[in-house]
Design a protein around this motif. Structure first.
Motif, PDB file in Angstrom:
ATOM      1  N   ILE A 538      -5.767   5.422 -12.607  1.00 16.81           N
ATOM      2  CA  ILE A 538      -6.705   4.311 -12.771  1.00 16.81           C
ATOM      3  C   ILE A 538      -7.671   4.362 -11.604  1.00 16.81           C
ATOM      4  O   ILE A 538      -7.243   4.347 -10.431  1.00 16.81           O
ATOM      5  CB  ILE A 538      -5.984   2.940 -12.793  1.00 16.81           C
ATOM      6  N   ALA A 539      -8.990   4.425 -11.901  1.00 12.54           N
ATOM      7  CA  ALA A 539      -9.983   4.550 -10.838  1.00 12.54           C
ATOM      8  C   ALA A 539     -11.164   3.642 -11.122  1.00 12.54           C
ATOM      9  O   ALA A 539     -11.533   3.422 -12.277  1.00 12.54           O
ATOM     10  CB  ALA A 539     -10.442   5.999 -10.708  1.00 12.54           C
ATOM     11  N   THR A 547      -5.444  -5.198  -1.259  1.00  9.73           N
ATOM     12  CA  THR A 547      -4.215  -5.724  -1.857  1.00  9.73           C
ATOM     13  C   THR A 547      -3.262  -4.617  -2.270  1.00  9.73           C
ATOM     14  O   THR A 547      -2.068  -4.823  -2.332  1.00  9.73           O
ATOM     15  CB  THR A 547      -4.562  -6.569  -3.086  1.00  9.73           C
ATOM     16  N   LEU A 548      -3.795  -3.429  -2.578  1.00 10.11           N
ATOM     17  CA  LEU A 548      -2.926  -2.305  -2.953  1.00 10.11           C
ATOM     18  C   LEU A 548      -2.650  -1.399  -1.759  1.00 10.11           C
ATOM     19  O   LEU A 548      -1.547  -0.900  -1.587  1.00 10.11           O
ATOM     20  CB  LEU A 548      -3.581  -1.492  -4.076  1.00 10.11           C
ATOM     21  N   GLU A 571       6.307   8.452  -8.599  1.00  6.40           N
ATOM     22  CA  GLU A 571       5.671   8.572  -7.298  1.00  6.40           C
ATOM     23  C   GLU A 571       4.213   8.157  -7.449  1.00  6.40           C
ATOM     24  O   GLU A 571       3.540   8.594  -8.382  1.00  6.40           O
ATOM     25  CB  GLU A 571       5.769  10.008  -6.771  1.00  6.40           C
ATOM     26  N   TRP A 572       3.722   7.336  -6.524  1.00 11.92           N
ATOM     27  CA  TRP A 572       2.350   6.876  -6.677  1.00 11.92           C
ATOM     28  C   TRP A 572       1.622   6.929  -5.357  1.00 11.92           C
ATOM     29  O   TRP A 572       2.212   6.858  -4.284  1.00 11.92           O
ATOM     30  CB  TRP A 572       2.295   5.481  -7.302  1.00 11.92           C
ATOM     31  N   GLU A 573       0.310   7.115  -5.480  1.00  9.35           N
ATOM     32  CA  GLU A 573      -0.525   7.215  -4.292  1.00  9.35           C
ATOM     33  C   GLU A 573      -1.839   6.489  -4.541  1.00  9.35           C
ATOM     34  O   GLU A 573      -2.304   6.386  -5.673  1.00  9.35           O
ATOM     35  CB  GLU A 573      -0.779   8.669  -3.929  1.00  9.35           C
ATOM     36  N   VAL A 583      -5.796   4.995  -8.141  1.00 10.88           N
ATOM     37  CA  VAL A 583      -4.335   4.929  -8.067  1.00 10.88           C
ATOM     38  C   VAL A 583      -3.767   5.931  -9.058  1.00 10.88           C
ATOM     39  O   VAL A 583      -4.134   5.925 -10.245  1.00 10.88           O
ATOM     40  CB  VAL A 583      -3.818   3.515  -8.400  1.00 10.88           C
ATOM     41  N   GLY A 584      -2.884   6.782  -8.595  1.00  8.31           N
ATOM     42  CA  GLY A 584      -2.264   7.774  -9.464  1.00  8.31           C
ATOM     43  C   GLY A 584      -0.753   7.647  -9.451  1.00  8.31           C
ATOM     44  O   GLY A 584      -0.149   7.444  -8.404  1.00  8.31           O
TER      45      GLY A 584
END
Length: 594
Positions: A538-539, A547-548, A571-573, A583-584
């Motif tokens: 999501i970009a 907030t993230l 796993e997220w970054e 966000v991936g």
């Protein structure tokens, strides 16, 4: 299907209405030759859309007479009529060989009009079975044929059919161009009802693309074309879409009257399904203007009429299954009777020959036959019980999903109404966030009870609906363009729900913080499967928010994302810079639907 399928029948069916009985009585008075074909054609055309099984019986009589003494043209018509019946029954694999045989016959007979029509009929089968390239090729050939024959009506119909194909292939600009050409031809020959319906289709294309300003003039042009003609159902659909498009662009003054007029028409005409749609639109309108009691009343009316339509549709499906079962049972009985007559004939001939050995063999064979029949009967009985139980289970599961969806919609409506009365902005925002989370889950159960597969969620359709719903909820349709790329996969419900909630939080975060002060931008959502992983990205190109990125944040939404990410073993970054926030997630623990 009727717009693509053997459309020449439609122009004649009205004139033939009510004449079936008289034509059936006329048949025995005619010689048993090709002089009966005209009466049989009239009967078949009247029955094909309402009772295709009965129509097939008369098609059989037509075929016998055509084969016995008819011309090549008669035989081709027999195949075409058979193809029509099987197409209406959705037995496309059986219909297609009949259509192809009919096309060969009409080409040999040199009948250019029927050649064009058969290209259309073959194209209709390919479209129904989603072979869109082949459908486009056949309908294009039909368009070329009708154009050369200067048949304006059918040229317009073929343009409409091609537009439908382009729309199915997600080529809205091409579809709109062909719809426009069709409308101009139909208006020129005073076929206003068809022209208005096509103009309505054009409007829905623009609406689906979020271009509501462009959609409204098309809907109003459809009303202008209709004039005072008694096309109440189409008129109610057009008025509803005008109201919804006005609501989408925030034009509340222009929203109410079209919806009120549409509601009056649906009530007078008894259009239950359309009435439910109008109640839902009015509920959203009253909610937007702050009349919460009216909004709740309209929401309850929507639930009532929607449940009524759903129950009627389920009853109709059950009746249809029963009719197909009874029809199949009759065919089996006829086949069994025929087989028994053939076997008895063989036994009689053997007895006539007087051979004792053959008689003994026949007795042993008969005994073996009885044993086999008994085993087959027991097996058929068990299979029937299993099939009945499976159908009951499927209906029960669909009903559960339906009721869960309704309950979630009611919760969403109550949260929306409660939020209107809260003055504290943070509390109001929290209630609205909760409403959107509930709505994301309701979309899953809505798709499960409506689609053919109740075991999984089609993620492409679900993600597109969820993103569109969130953008609309924050009234950003005019400022934020969405780019959604989702692989066409079906996920198990236990996987789809947490993914939907994570996606809801991340998209909501972008819509709330990425584009302040009336800025415009692009929101991109991508979901694809690669090897053992499911990747979600999501970009946005906005200013971003901490907030993230703040790992120490204790917000409920972020904690929920972390919890569900852990459940999915994801796993997220997060990447945040001057060009926006991305966000991936790499999801390992996911399950495809069976």
């Amino acid at each position: 299907m009727r717009a693509l399928l053997v459309a020449w029948l439609l122009s004649l069916s009205t004139a033939l209405h009510g004449q079936v009985d008289s034509l059936v009585r006329l048949l025995p008075t005619l010689p048993p030759d090709t002089s009966r074909l005209s009466a049989l054609t009239g009967i078949i055309k009247e029955l094909v859309f309402t009772d295709p099984d009965s129509a097939l019986v008369f098609v059989g009589d037509f075929t016998v007479l055509a084969e016995r003494g008819g011309t090549t043209l008669h035989k081709a018509k027999a195949h075409n009529l058979a193809g029509m019946c099987y197409s209406v029954k959705s037995e496309y694999g059986t219909a297609l060989p009949h259509y192809q045989a009919a096309l060969d016959g009409f080409e040999k007979a040199g009948d250019d009009w029927y050649v064009a029509m058969l290209h259309n009929n073959i194209g209709s089968v390919h479209k129904e079975e989603n072979r869109l390239d082949m459908a486009e090729r056949e309908i294009t050939a039909a368009l070329r044929g009708f154009t050369e024959l200067q048949d304006t009506l059918w040229t317009a119909i073929m343009l409409n059919n091609l537009a439908n194909i382009f729309r199915a292939r997600e080529l809205p600009d091409s579809a709109a161009a062909y719809y426009d050409r069709a409308v101009k031809l139909l208006v020129g020959i005073n076929a206003a009802e068809h022209a208005a319906s096509i103009r309505y289709n054009q409007g829905t294309i623009e609406g689906d693309r979020g271009r509501h300003h462009e959609a409204i003039p098309l809907y109003r042009d459809a009303l202008r074309i209709l004039g005072d003609r008694p096309e109440d159902h189409l008129r109610s659909m057009v008025l509803t879409e005008i109201g919804l498009s006005s609501l989408a662009i925030g034009d509340l003054e222009e929203c109410r009257m079209p919806l009120v007029d549409a509601l009056a028409i649906t009530i007078a005409g008894g259009f239950k399904k359309q009435r439910a749609s109008v109640h839902r639109a009015l509920a959203e309108y009253y909610e937007r203007i702050g009349q919460l009691d009216s909004a709740l009343a309209q929401q309850r009316a929507f639930t009532q009429w929607n449940d009524s339509v759903y129950s009627e549709e389920k009853s109709a499906q059950i009746n249809e299954l029963q009719e197909k079962y009874d029809s199949g049972k009759k065919d089996v009985l006829l086949a069994e009777n025929k087989a028994q007559l053939e076997r008895r004939s063989i036994i009689i001939k053997a007895i006539g020959a007087g051979a004792l050995m053959l008689l003994l063999a026949a007795l042993f064979a008969f005994r073996a036959y009885r044993l086999k029949r008994r085993g087959e009967a027991e097996l058929a009985k068990k299979n029937a019980i299993i099939e009945s139980q499976l159908k009951e289970k499927e209906l029960l599961v669909r009903e559960i999903h339906h009721r869960v969806k309704n309950n979630l919609q009611t919760v969403s409506s109550l949260l929306s109404i409660q939020g209107r009365g809260i003055t504290d902005e943070k509390a109001k925002e929290a209630v609205n966030d909760s409403r959107l989370r509930v709505k994301s889950m309701a979309l899953i159960h809505q798709d499960l009870y409506r689609e053919g597969d109740i075991t999984g969620v089609r993620m492409k359709e679900y993600v597109e609906k969820l993103v569109t719903s969130l953008v609309t909820s924050y009234a950003l349709g005019e400022r934020v363009r969405t780019v959604v790329e989702v692989e066409d996969i079906a996920l198990d419900v236990d996987t789809a729900v947490p993914i939907g909630l994570i996606l809801n939080e991340l998209v909501t975060n972008a819509l709330k913080y990425a584009w302040p002060d009336e800025r415009t931008g692009v929101l991109a959502v991508k979901l694809e499967r690669e090897a053992e992983f499911l990747f979600m990205h999501i970009a946005d190109d906005g200013v971003g928010s901490d907030t993230l990125a703040d790992e120490g944040s204790t917000g409920f939404g972020l904690n929920m994302v972390k919890t569900f990410a852990s459940k999915l073993k994801a796993e997220w970054e997060i990447e945040q810079d001057a060009e926006g926030t991305a966000v991936g997630l790499s999801i390992r623990n996911f399950k495809l639907a069976h």
